[in-house]
Design a protein around this motif. Structure first.
Motif, PDB file in Angstrom:
ATOM      1  N   MET A 178      62.251  15.819  73.702  1.00  0.00           N
ATOM      2  CA  MET A 178      60.892  15.336  73.482  1.00  0.00           C
ATOM      3  C   MET A 178      60.128  15.309  74.790  1.00  0.00           C
ATOM      4  O   MET A 178      60.707  15.184  75.856  1.00  0.00           O
ATOM      5  N   GLU A 179      58.818  15.386  74.660  1.00  0.00           N
ATOM      6  CA  GLU A 179      57.930  15.305  75.807  1.00  0.00           C
ATOM      7  C   GLU A 179      57.289  13.920  75.852  1.00  0.00           C
ATOM      8  O   GLU A 179      56.948  13.355  74.824  1.00  0.00           O
ATOM      9  N   CYS A 180      57.111  13.428  77.039  1.00  0.00           N
ATOM     10  CA  CYS A 180      56.379  12.192  77.261  1.00  0.00           C
ATOM     11  C   CYS A 180      54.935  12.585  77.577  1.00  0.00           C
ATOM     12  O   CYS A 180      54.688  13.333  78.522  1.00  0.00           O
ATOM     13  N   ILE A 181      53.990  12.134  76.783  1.00  0.00           N
ATOM     14  CA  ILE A 181      52.594  12.525  76.971  1.00  0.00           C
ATOM     15  C   ILE A 181      52.092  12.106  78.352  1.00  0.00           C
ATOM     16  O   ILE A 181      51.392  12.864  79.012  1.00  0.00           O
ATOM     17  N   LEU A 182      52.471  10.921  78.808  1.00  0.00           N
ATOM     18  CA  LEU A 182      52.009  10.451  80.109  1.00  0.00           C
ATOM     19  C   LEU A 182      52.523  11.348  81.229  1.00  0.00           C
ATOM     20  O   LEU A 182      51.778  11.705  82.143  1.00  0.00           O
ATOM     21  N   GLN A 200      61.717  13.300  56.180  1.00  0.00           N
ATOM     22  CA  GLN A 200      62.721  12.520  56.891  1.00  0.00           C
ATOM     23  C   GLN A 200      62.285  12.354  58.340  1.00  0.00           C
ATOM     24  O   GLN A 200      61.463  13.125  58.846  1.00  0.00           O
ATOM     25  N   GLY A 201      62.883  11.382  59.018  1.00  0.00           N
ATOM     26  CA  GLY A 201      62.519  11.077  60.394  1.00  0.00           C
ATOM     27  C   GLY A 201      62.588  12.247  61.345  1.00  0.00           C
ATOM     28  O   GLY A 201      61.697  12.464  62.163  1.00  0.00           O
ATOM     29  N   LYS A 202      63.644  13.072  61.234  1.00  0.00           N
ATOM     30  CA  LYS A 202      63.788  14.195  62.169  1.00  0.00           C
ATOM     31  C   LYS A 202      62.668  15.227  61.973  1.00  0.00           C
ATOM     32  O   LYS A 202      62.237  15.866  62.930  1.00  0.00           O
ATOM     33  N   PHE A 203      62.167  15.364  60.762  1.00  0.00           N
ATOM     34  CA  PHE A 203      61.072  16.299  60.522  1.00  0.00           C
ATOM     35  C   PHE A 203      59.730  15.713  60.991  1.00  0.00           C
ATOM     36  O   PHE A 203      58.839  16.447  61.407  1.00  0.00           O
ATOM     37  N   LYS A 204      59.619  14.394  60.919  1.00  0.00           N
ATOM     38  CA  LYS A 204      58.431  13.740  61.465  1.00  0.00           C
ATOM     39  C   LYS A 204      58.393  13.920  62.982  1.00  0.00           C
ATOM     40  O   LYS A 204      57.329  14.156  63.557  1.00  0.00           O
ATOM     41  N   ILE A 205      59.551  13.836  63.617  1.00  0.00           N
ATOM     42  CA  ILE A 205      59.635  14.066  65.064  1.00  0.00           C
ATOM     43  C   ILE A 205      59.239  15.501  65.381  1.00  0.00           C
ATOM     44  O   ILE A 205      58.541  15.762  66.357  1.00  0.00           O
ATOM     45  N   TRP A 206      59.648  16.452  64.549  1.00  0.00           N
ATOM     46  CA  TRP A 206      59.270  17.851  64.761  1.00  0.00           C
ATOM     47  C   TRP A 206      57.745  17.992  64.680  1.00  0.00           C
ATOM     48  O   TRP A 206      57.142  18.668  65.517  1.00  0.00           O
ATOM     49  N   CYS A 207      57.130  17.368  63.686  1.00  0.00           N
ATOM     50  CA  CYS A 207      55.668  17.404  63.559  1.00  0.00           C
ATOM     51  C   CYS A 207      55.008  16.801  64.790  1.00  0.00           C
ATOM     52  O   CYS A 207      54.019  17.338  65.302  1.00  0.00           O
ATOM     53  N   LEU A 208      55.565  15.712  65.261  1.00  0.00           N
ATOM     54  CA  LEU A 208      55.040  15.072  66.458  1.00  0.00           C
ATOM     55  C   LEU A 208      55.125  16.000  67.657  1.00  0.00           C
ATOM     56  O   LEU A 208      54.151  16.217  68.371  1.00  0.00           O
ATOM     57  N   GLN A 209      56.305  16.577  67.868  1.00  0.00           N
ATOM     58  CA  GLN A 209      56.556  17.379  69.060  1.00  0.00           C
ATOM     59  C   GLN A 209      55.765  18.685  69.092  1.00  0.00           C
ATOM     60  O   GLN A 209      55.264  19.077  70.136  1.00  0.00           O
ATOM     61  N   PHE A 210      55.661  19.348  67.973  1.00  0.00           N
ATOM     62  CA  PHE A 210      55.074  20.685  67.974  1.00  0.00           C
ATOM     63  C   PHE A 210      53.656  20.765  67.409  1.00  0.00           C
ATOM     64  O   PHE A 210      53.020  21.814  67.518  1.00  0.00           O
ATOM     65  N   MET A 211      53.171  19.685  66.826  1.00  0.00           N
ATOM     66  CA  MET A 211      51.809  19.696  66.298  1.00  0.00           C
ATOM     67  C   MET A 211      50.944  18.609  66.927  1.00  0.00           C
ATOM     68  O   MET A 211      49.854  18.899  67.404  1.00  0.00           O
TER      69      MET A 211
END
Length: 116
Positions: free
Chosen positions: A94-98, A27-38
């Motif tokens: 969330m973190e902004c990479i820039l 689901q989208g919220k778990f994809k966001i978790w993967c994005l944020q922490f991995m």
């Protein structure tokens, strides 16, 4: 190897990684978790080690933002301020990479100058 080539490699890795997360059945919220922490920590390391220009980092951010908006179900026109503001009452964790890139570079300069 030149740092400009490392920037291109990091941008390509961001595209491939985001696409891989997008294709998984989460689901989208778990994809966001993967994005944020991995994914984001994986991309911050080359940005810290190599001298990669901020336009490349901005391109990485744009690639990731495209998928982030899709996974969160927010409209494409939603401002980055709404997504990454740390002082708002309703905020995404969330973190902004820039912004992280700018902070890391500033910390390196401050630490280097302070050490002289």
């Amino acid at each position: 190897m030149k740092d400009t080539r490392r920037g291109a490699e990091t941008l390509e890795l961001a595209s491939e990684s985001s696409l891989a997360i997008n294709k998984c059945g989460l689901q989208g919220k778990f994809k966001i978790w993967c994005l944020q922490f991995m994914l984001i920590p994986k991309h911050l390391w080359p940005l810290l080690v190599y001298d990669i220009c901020s336009t490349t980092v901005d391109a990485i951010e744009a690639k990731i933002n495209k998928y982030t908006r899709k996974w969160l179900g927010v409209p494409p026109g939603l401002s980055d301020v709404a997504m990454y503001c740390r002082k708002a009452k309703l905020k995404f964790p969330m973190e902004c990479i820039l912004e992280e890139y700018k902070y890391m570079r500033q910390s390196q300069i401050t630490h280097h100058v302070g050490g002289i």
